[in-house]
Scaffold this motif. Structure first.
Motif, short mmCIF file in Angstrom:
data_model
loop_
_atom_site.label_atom_id
_atom_site.label_comp_id
_atom_site.label_asym_id
_atom_site.label_seq_id
_atom_site.Cartn_x
_atom_site.Cartn_y
_atom_site.Cartn_z
N THR A 254 -1.20 -50.68 11.94
CA THR A 254 -1.82 -49.78 11.01
C THR A 254 -3.01 -50.32 10.00
O THR A 254 -3.93 -49.81 9.85
CB THR A 254 -0.86 -49.01 10.19
OG1 THR A 254 0.23 -48.30 10.89
CG2 THR A 254 -1.05 -48.06 9.09
N GLU A 255 -2.45 -51.50 9.60
CA GLU A 255 -3.44 -52.22 8.54
C GLU A 255 -4.60 -52.58 9.26
O GLU A 255 -5.75 -52.57 8.68
CB GLU A 255 -2.77 -53.39 7.70
CG GLU A 255 -1.57 -52.96 6.94
CD GLU A 255 -2.17 -52.15 5.77
OE1 GLU A 255 -3.25 -52.27 5.27
OE2 GLU A 255 -1.39 -51.23 5.63
N ARG A 258 -6.99 -49.50 9.84
CA ARG A 258 -7.45 -49.08 8.74
C ARG A 258 -8.71 -50.28 8.24
O ARG A 258 -9.66 -49.70 8.01
CB ARG A 258 -6.49 -49.23 7.43
CG ARG A 258 -7.11 -48.73 6.22
CD ARG A 258 -5.97 -48.88 5.23
NE ARG A 258 -4.95 -47.89 5.32
CZ ARG A 258 -3.76 -47.95 5.52
NH1 ARG A 258 -3.44 -49.45 5.32
NH2 ARG A 258 -2.92 -47.19 5.74
N THR A 259 -8.39 -51.38 8.22
CA THR A 259 -9.59 -52.34 8.26
C THR A 259 -10.65 -52.23 9.25
O THR A 259 -11.80 -52.06 8.62
CB THR A 259 -8.84 -53.89 8.10
OG1 THR A 259 -7.98 -54.12 7.27
CG2 THR A 259 -10.22 -54.90 7.79
N ALA A 291 1.32 -58.17 7.64
CA ALA A 291 0.49 -56.91 7.78
C ALA A 291 -0.13 -56.85 6.44
O ALA A 291 -1.46 -56.25 6.38
CB ALA A 291 1.42 -55.93 7.99
N GLU A 292 0.24 -57.20 5.25
CA GLU A 292 -0.33 -57.07 3.88
C GLU A 292 -1.36 -57.89 3.67
O GLU A 292 -2.20 -57.65 2.91
CB GLU A 292 0.50 -57.28 2.77
CG GLU A 292 1.17 -58.52 2.84
CD GLU A 292 2.53 -58.67 3.69
OE1 GLU A 292 3.28 -59.46 3.18
OE2 GLU A 292 2.91 -57.83 4.32
N GLY A 295 -6.00 -56.62 5.19
CA GLY A 295 -6.87 -56.14 4.36
C GLY A 295 -7.97 -56.97 4.04
O GLY A 295 -9.15 -56.67 3.57
#
Length: 320
Positions: A254-255, A258-259, A291-292, A295
């Motif tokens: 997901t991350e 998004r990036t 995951a954090e 970004g």
């Protein structure tokens, strides 16, 4: 009499078919090409998720016996589609990676005149038929093997990768052979290889990839079925692609997506594609990146391939 352009729908590519993780296919690196009982190798399944439009284009090209010309941004899966279709149909894949020095003749065969001269001077000859002695200096190329294999009753998939890298004469020099699927070996009178004209089900399934570095001749385009591979338009489709390639962590996927999609909105010289995405996320998973952290764009060299783009991305990450 049936012609090469007879529409044949006896074989179709099914993008939704359940496939084994491995299957045995004919080995392609065997010289000389065996007429019967070819050796096989186990090939792993190609994790390719084709859309309905891709399936339609592939089956149109197979039915018409025309090469499928694939265009699209680098890294969207043009080359791997040939692997996926070959695996799905259980066929050997002949590959020709085109370079600026490539000659169309080499796709058909090469003739080792120097070795023959040396053997003649040293008195080395094969016993038996003199024609066999000449034939051993002929080495078939990828297209030549695909055509010869059809003469033995077996079908092939052929990949001509990045045809636009070659000289403009390269595709023109292939027109007759791709159209008629037969060729003569000039150095061996009477030696001809051909797809049986009454067996359209044996025509090689040909994929041609083009990154549009130069325009292709109109006569070549006329003989192709064309399809443009778009970058996947939905997050759901991209997520399925990552999952199919073994990216198991949902939060990481997901991350990363998004990036990536935010990066592709920037005015970059080279927008990251599927190939870059798979490399990047595969490495993130391998090193256990949380995951954090995604970004913040760790390991940007896997995604951003121009110095000017790196500066634009840095400004995006650290706005003033």
């Amino acid at each position: 009499m049936l012609t090469r352009h007879t529409v044949d729908t006896s074989v179709r590519f099914d993008r939704l078919a359940e496939l084994p993780e491995r299957r045995a296919v004919e080995a392609v690196d065997v010289e000389p090409l065996p007429a019967g009982d070819p050796p096989t190798v186990l090939v792993p399944r190609e994790p390719y998720l084709a859309g309905a439009d891709v399936e339609e284009a592939v089956n149109l090209a197979i039915a018409l016996g025309r090469p499928l010309l694939l265009q699209g941004d680098p890294g969207v899966g043009k080359t791997r589609l040939a692997y996926a279709v070959a695996y799905a149909l259980g066929l050997p894949l002949e590959q020709a990676y085109v370079k600026s020095t490539s000659r169309a003749q080499d796709l058909l065969y090469s003739y080792d005149a120097v070795r023959r001269l040396y053997d003649a001077q040293t008195g080395r000859r094969l016993r038996g038929n003199p024609a066999d002695d000449v034939n051993r200096y002929v080495r078939l190329g990828p297209l030549g093997r695909a055509i010869a294999r059809a003469g033995y009753g077996r079908r092939s998939v052929l990949l001509l990768d990045e045809i636009d890298k070659a000289d403009i004469d390269f595709p023109n020099d292939l027109l007759r052979e791709l159209d008629q699927l037969r060729f003569d070996v000039a150095e061996v009178p009477g030696l001809r290889y051909a797809v049986p004209p009454d067996r359209p089900d044996l025509r090689p399934i040909v994929f041609v990839t083009n990154n549009e570095e130069k325009a292709l001749p109109a006569a070549f385009l006329r003989r192709c079925v064309f399809h443009y591979l778009e970058f996947p338009s939905s997050v759901e489709e991209l997520d399925r692609i990552l999952a199919a390639h073994g990216i198991a962590q949902g939060a990481l996927r997901t991350e990363a997506l998004r990036t990536l999609l935010r990066l592709r909105e920037l005015d970059l010289t080279k927008k990251p594609g599927l190939s870059e995405l798979l490399d990047w996320v595969g490495y993130l998973q391998a090193v256990g990146a949380p995951a954090e952290s995604v970004g913040r764009l760790p390991y940007p060299g896997a995604l951003v391939k121009h110095h000017g783009d790196r500066a634009r991305v840095a400004d995006w990450l650290n706005p003033r």
